[in-house]
Design a protein around this motif. Sequence first.
Motif: not given
Length: 470
Positions: A243-269
């Motif tokens: 957010k500080e060095f790039r943009s809120l848009e990149e934060v949004g894309i990165y946050g979106t990717a992290i939300k999908f990555a948490t699908f791995i917790t379907l196996l682990t949680s």
Amino acid sequence: MIAQLKRLGSDSLLYAFMNVGTKLIAFALFPFYTYYLADVAEFGRLDIIDRSLSMLTFLVIFGTDSALAYYYYDVKDTNERLKYIRSVMMIRLTILLVIVGGVFTTGPYLSSWILDGSNYVYLFYIALGTLMLDTILAVVLTVLRYQFKTKKVVLLTLSKMLLIAVLSLAVLHFISPTVEGILMARLAATLAITLLVGTVAVKFIKPIWDKAVFKKILWYAAPLVPASLAFWVILNMNTFVLKEFRSLEEVGIYGTAIKFATFITLLTSGIQLAWRPFSMEKKNNPDTPILFSKIYALLLVVGGIGTLLLTEMMPWIIKVLEDSYQSAYIYVGPIAIATFLNFYYLIISSGIFFTKKTKVISYVFGAVSVFSIVAALLVIPPYGIWGAIVVYVFSYAIATVIIYGKSQQYYYVPLSIVKLISSIVLICASVALLTWIQLMDFTIIWHVLPWILFFVGMFAIRLDKIFKTT
């Protein structure tokens, strides 16, 4: 041993069902979020609020979850157990009140700094209301889990998530298609479920002052607090640097990717929720080290397959989102590796918790968090999201290996650290190869290569020998 595995498996399946349900509900909600919050920067703002709240959650818990897990099984008297539960509740609510005072004092400044506007401060206030209710609810659900009332925990958790989904859609569509609408829906849903367990909650909230109990809890828990803050730094600092060095848009894309990555917790949680009571109950059995080695090895194989599957499927899954979010798919697989390691270290650190050497975790994650901050400031400004991912994965890989080495010193499990390191490197290499193939847009036949690399590599590491031990 078979009976023990069946018990862990049974509870894990129920918790897995709970987490699959909550993840599916969250997944179903996500396209609506991207529809109503069409501006990626707005979603980035929601993501930053959620990450700030996660830090506050770490502070509120204050390591008392691990302390309660230990003393709940260490103390056999019901009334004595209740003292520990009430003491944990008091500690958490006291910390929360201090946080609320701090946010009300500095809220406008915080909002201006991390949300690009002091006029967003009311969003923090709504989020704090939800955190207060979640603090009470979390203790109730934790005790139910330790009592092996798995079905009740699953029902309450799924009900909460389903209610959040229904209220969120209603508020977004009919009242306020904004971040505020989403936060208000979460607050209302959490309030409803907290009221549902009100009788138990009131029993646990009853004030208590037992100096000896408080001392034991804090003595066990306090060393874990720096570790909790370090977890938050490793998990979330990348977002703030983006957010500080790039943009809120990149934060949004990165946050979106992290939300999908948490699908791995379907196996682990599900395993994670069942593991603590299971491992604590079995810690003194002579056959436990061999049992643990099989579980550790099995989870490495399952985790690798899960991350590869998620990476493979993302180009199709991501199409449910608005076009402005779809570039996030390529980052999901690598992030899922860090998500898996975030779960895995909790499993393989059993020796540290058994022997109450919890300071080790704080030392390790404290050092890794410092590395993470320095690396983020050096790598993210020029490389953006890819820089954030490299820092994230590398940080958790280092921490996992060091913590396992320390845990082995206190409680030896017959799975060598060389096999552990080799397996983590193999998972990273396989996912990286598949991600590169997707970036290059190669034909589908090329997708076989990462899978061949993974299975041949696992055979070369000879994890199969672990399953043959008796």
